[in-house]
Design an enzyme around this catalytic site. Structure first.
Site, PDB file in Angstrom:
ATOM      1  CD1 TRP A 175      -0.491  -6.459  -2.641  1.00  0.00           C
ATOM      2  CD2 TRP A 175      -0.710  -6.787  -1.162  1.00  0.00           C
ATOM      3  NE1 TRP A 175      -0.275  -7.535  -3.063  1.00  0.00           N
ATOM      4  CE2 TRP A 175      -0.661  -7.262  -1.344  1.00  0.00           C
ATOM      5  CE3 TRP A 175      -1.141  -7.247  -0.016  1.00  0.00           C
ATOM      6  CZ2 TRP A 175       0.316  -9.614  -0.784  1.00  0.00           C
ATOM      7  CZ3 TRP A 175      -1.223  -8.531   0.985  1.00  0.00           C
ATOM      8  CH2 TRP A 175      -0.316  -9.733  -0.034  1.00  0.00           C
ATOM      9  CG  HIS A 229      15.984 -38.596  -1.355  1.00  0.00           C
ATOM     10  ND1 HIS A 229      16.197 -40.294  -0.753  1.00  0.00           N
ATOM     11  CD2 HIS A 229      16.872 -38.230  -1.272  1.00  0.00           C
ATOM     12  CE1 HIS A 229      17.272 -40.400  -0.652  1.00  0.00           C
ATOM     13  NE2 HIS A 229      17.813 -39.247  -1.244  1.00  0.00           N
ATOM     14  CD  GLU A 267      10.131 -13.320  -5.776  1.00  0.00           C
ATOM     15  OE1 GLU A 267       9.948 -12.335  -4.720  1.00  0.00           O
ATOM     16  OE2 GLU A 267      11.234 -12.629  -6.283  1.00  0.00           O
ATOM     17  CD  GLU A 279      16.646 -15.516  -4.505  1.00  0.00           C
ATOM     18  OE1 GLU A 279      15.768 -15.695  -2.950  1.00  0.00           O
ATOM     19  OE2 GLU A 279      16.377 -14.127  -4.738  1.00  0.00           O
ATOM     20  CG  ASN A 330       0.212  -0.221   4.789  1.00  0.00           C
ATOM     21  OD1 ASN A 330      -0.372  -0.734   4.656  1.00  0.00           O
ATOM     22  ND2 ASN A 330       0.878   0.402   4.588  1.00  0.00           N
ATOM     23  N   GLY A 331      -2.398  -1.454   6.121  1.00  0.00           N
ATOM     24  CA  GLY A 331      -2.301  -2.667   7.552  1.00  0.00           C
ATOM     25  C   GLY A 331      -3.640  -3.479   7.537  1.00  0.00           C
ATOM     26  CB  CYS A 371      -0.953  -0.593   1.159  1.00  0.00           C
ATOM     27  SG  CYS A 371      -2.319  -1.320   1.379  1.00  0.00           S
ATOM     28  NE  ARG A 409       4.819   1.406   0.404  1.00  0.00           N
ATOM     29  CZ  ARG A 409       5.392   1.396   1.492  1.00  0.00           C
ATOM     30  NH1 ARG A 409       6.134   1.832   1.025  1.00  0.00           N
ATOM     31  NH2 ARG A 409       4.424   1.123   2.730  1.00  0.00           N
ATOM     32  CE  LYS A 437      11.612  -4.206  -2.615  1.00  0.00           C
ATOM     33  NZ  LYS A 437      13.097  -5.229  -3.814  1.00  0.00           N
ATOM     34  CE  LYS A 491      14.044 -13.447  -6.917  1.00  0.00           C
ATOM     35  NZ  LYS A 491      14.981 -12.265  -5.756  1.00  0.00           N
TER      36      LYS A 491
HETATM   37  N1  HGA Z   1      -6.828  -3.866   5.136  1.00  0.00           N
HETATM   38  C1  HGA Z   1      -6.868  -3.139   4.106  1.00  0.00           C
HETATM   39  C2  HGA Z   1      -5.752  -2.289   3.186  1.00  0.00           C
HETATM   40  C3  HGA Z   1      -4.633  -3.414   3.534  1.00  0.00           C
HETATM   41  C4  HGA Z   1      -3.168  -2.914   3.349  1.00  0.00           C
HETATM   42  O1  HGA Z   1      -2.900  -2.026   3.916  1.00  0.00           O
HETATM   43  N2  HGA Z   1      -2.899  -3.528   2.079  1.00  0.00           N
HETATM   44  O2  HGA Z   1      -1.133  -2.790   2.238  1.00  0.00           O
HETATM   45  C5  HGA Z   1      -7.469  -3.065   2.588  1.00  0.00           C
HETATM   46  O3  HGA Z   1      -7.503  -4.893   2.862  1.00  0.00           O
HETATM   47  O4  HGA Z   1      -8.157  -2.345   2.233  1.00  0.00           O
END
Ligand code: HGA
Length: 607
Positions: free
Chosen positions: A74, A502, A486, A479, A98-99, A2, A27, A602, A483
């Site tokens: 995100w 194995h 990803e 790794e 964010n969070g 985010c 990010r 990120k 990579k």
């Molecule tokens: N939980 C919130 C914010 C998502 C977030 O911080 N992502 O890094 C949502 O889902 O909108």
């Protein structure tokens, strides 16, 4: 994860908010939005997908407000739709977040019981509606936020914009970083100072639990108990905040090519090149007394730790245990006395790694943080910080941070071996001489790029790819596979070469490319036997080796990538280059979004 941006500007700010969000694009995100005050009232514009979609919407319906908050989301709670995109709002407030608000369900029930109506599936909306309820009950914005923050469980960063309050933003930090930028007659907010580089070089970082009241005149910061506190204003040179791709097509390519320089920088910090010794900062513990080491990290950083496990055991004869941070934090691992815990994180904000650090500290361990961002939470909470000095890394798939982590850990392992008396002074000189050669060897390795580009054409047609290695090249195989997954979305697995029989050997057929990372070393012959086993079943081998290895490995259906000869200790650093280039070129051929691969972020600040 985010991006949060806030601006109290002198003129219309929507464009600046979008530009700042673009600098946080690295990010990772899946939708975006902005709230401004139009004639004093909240106006919100949101769009699914990339920022250009939001840009296009704003071109059709411009926002002209001088105060704004913006967000790239995100998704953690609710699909990445426009309805779930931030900002979320009540009548009197808009919020970006964010969070995760861990107790959002109970808060939501409470709000619904009080007649509130929810429009999204996010956890964030409870914050908007709780603050809105306080405002409507007659509280001021600061009182309303101050009343709601203690009710929120979890890790988050928040920014609020209030209806009718053209000279006010409120921000709060608990677990996710926030930086405030001070301008003249304008004030800024960003989840990373990088977002603010265009506007100012005066940055104040909020500390854990802080919340801040921003006006155009400046900022008042309160700590978790509501007391007004002063946090230092840091002058961050504009160049450190500017990011561009130089003449590369992607940030990832730029960062791969930057490695000889970046590693030189890291070694410049940890090695005394004249005396051929390792120089560490003052330690808060006696290295000679360290009885055991536990390493914890996530993703690529975990693999850097897995390489270091071999180094610590070999150079210092110290038992090492290594753990995935998301497992370690809940396993209640007993941590033996006299041990240290090493946590590794590029951003220094990785939620699981931070929780592991806190667990280790509770258990009485001294914690060493190996991080790229020295102002990060992990750096601040550790007993000792070993910065990796890689410079800003933008590509979501880590490259230079990985090798700079290795460089830092190699230096630390040699210093530990010396302090323990396992390595003699001559051993230290020999190892330091080998490390000093890494930038040159990396420059040589980068010359393989055109060859790897050709090879990537066939790799890009594969459904699955296997990576094999032994010793320190085993974590490198992990790794390499990570990579490739990803950024190219090709399924890949990394295995210790000895494990082939194995299980994974069952996968081998003519369609399966097998990347074998095998410099000529004491286990080379064993790896050749594994290659024979692959070749006997029609598998296609890509051998990454040195001249001697290339000469001795005569296996059918093999392509070779040949690196210069080097000491086995530094091989994982240098062999990282072809491993990264294989993933990079394959992804470019496949046309994926190399710098911002789907679903990835990120800095993983949520569990
Ligand atoms: N939980 C919130 C914010 C998502 C977030 O911080 N992502 O890094 C949502 O889902 O909108």
């Amino acid at each position: 994860m985010c991006g949060i941006v806030g601006i109290l500007g002198k003129g219309p700010v929507a464009e600046d908010v979008i530009d700042a969000l673009k600098r946080l694009e690295y990010r990772g995100y899946d939708s975006a939005g902005i709230a401004t005050l139009e004639n004093g009232h909240l106006a919100i514009c949101r769009a699914e997908g990339k920022l250009r979609n939001l840009d296009q919407k704003l071109a059709r319906h411009p926002l002209k407000g001088h105060s704004a908050i913006g967000h790239t989301r995100w998704a953690t709670h609710g699909k990445p739709t426009e309805r779930n995109a931030h900002p979320h709002s009540g009548k009197k407030v808009a919020v970006v977040h964010n969070g995760i608000i861990e107790n959002f369900r109970e808060l939501k029930e409470e709000l619904i019981a009080g007649g509130a109506h929810f429009l999204s599936e996010t956890d964030t909306e409870v914050v908007a509606l709780l603050v809105d309820r306080e405002l409507r009950a007659g509280r001021t914005p600061a009182e309303a936020v101050g009343a709601v923050l203690p009710r929120l469980k979890g890790a988050f960063a928040l920014a609020f914009l209030f209806d009718g309050e053209d000279d006010l933003l409120i921000a709060a930090r608990k677990g996710s970083p926030l930086a405030i930028g001070l301008g003249t007659g304008s004030t800024y907010l960003g989840s990373d100072a990088i977002a603010l580089g265009e506007f100012t070089d005066e940055i104040v970082y909020l500390e854990e639990g802080d919340w801040a009241i921003l006006t155009r005149e400046g900022v008042e910061i309160r700590d978790v108990d509501g007391a007004v506190v002063t946090r230092p204003v840091i002058k961050v040179p504009a160049a450190a905040l500017m990011v561009d791709k130089g003449n590369h097509r992607h940030f990832m390519a730029k960062e791969i090519y930057e490695q000889p320089e970046a590693i030189g920088h890291t070694f410049g910090h940890y090695l005394d090149l004249g005396a051929e010794t390792v120089t560490l900062p003052d330690l808060p513990f006696d290295l000679a007394e360290v009885a055991n080491i536990s390493i914890t990290a996530c993703g690529t950083a975990l693999y850097a730790g897995a390489v270091a496990e071999y180094w610590f055991e070999r150079f210092a004869r110290i038992p090492v245990s290594i753990d995935i941070a998301s497992e370690f934090r809940y396993r209640e691992t007993p941590l033996p006395k006299g041990g240290i815990t090493i946590v590794i994180s590029q951003s220094g904000e990785t939620a699981d790694t931070l929780a592991s650090l806190r667990y280790a500290k509770e258990q009485g361990q001294k914690v060493v943080a190996v991080v790229n961002v020295p102002t990060s939470t992990i750096a601040r909470e550790a007993d000792l910080v070993l910065p990796i000095l890689a410079g800003v890394e933008i590509g979501v798939a880590s490259t230079k941070a990985f090798t700079c982590q290795l460089a830092t850990l190699a230096s630390f392992a040699v210093a530990t071996g010396r302090a323990k008396g396992v390595l003699s002074q001559e051993d230290e000189h020999r190892l330091v001489r080998a490390l000093i050669e890494v930038p040159r060897l990396m420059t040589e390795a980068l010359k393989l790029s055109p060859e790897i580009e050709l090879l990537a054409r066939s790799l890009s047609k594969a459904q699955d790819v296997l990576y094999l290695g032994r010793g320190t090249n085993y974590p490198l195989a992990l790794e390499g596979a990570l990579k490739l997954k990803e950024i190219s979305y090709i399924h890949a697995e990394g295995y210790a070469a000895g494990e082939l029989k194995h299980g994974p050997i069952a996968l081998i057929d003519e369609k399966m490319p097998v990347v074998v990372i095998a410099p000529y070393d004491r286990v080379f012959d064993k790896t050749v036997s594994n290659m024979e086993e692959v070749a006997a079943r029609g598998g296609r081998i890509i051998l990454v080796t040195d001249p001697k290895g290339a000469e001795l490995a005569h296996v059918a259906a093999m392509q070779k990538l040949i690196l210069p000869e080097m000491s086995a200790t530094v091989a994982p650093l240098v062999y990282s280059i072809p491993v990264q280039l294989i993933a990079y070129h394959t992804a470019v051929i496949m046309g994926t979004d190399v710098d911002q691969p789907r679903n990835l972020a990120k800095s993983v600040t949520v569990e």
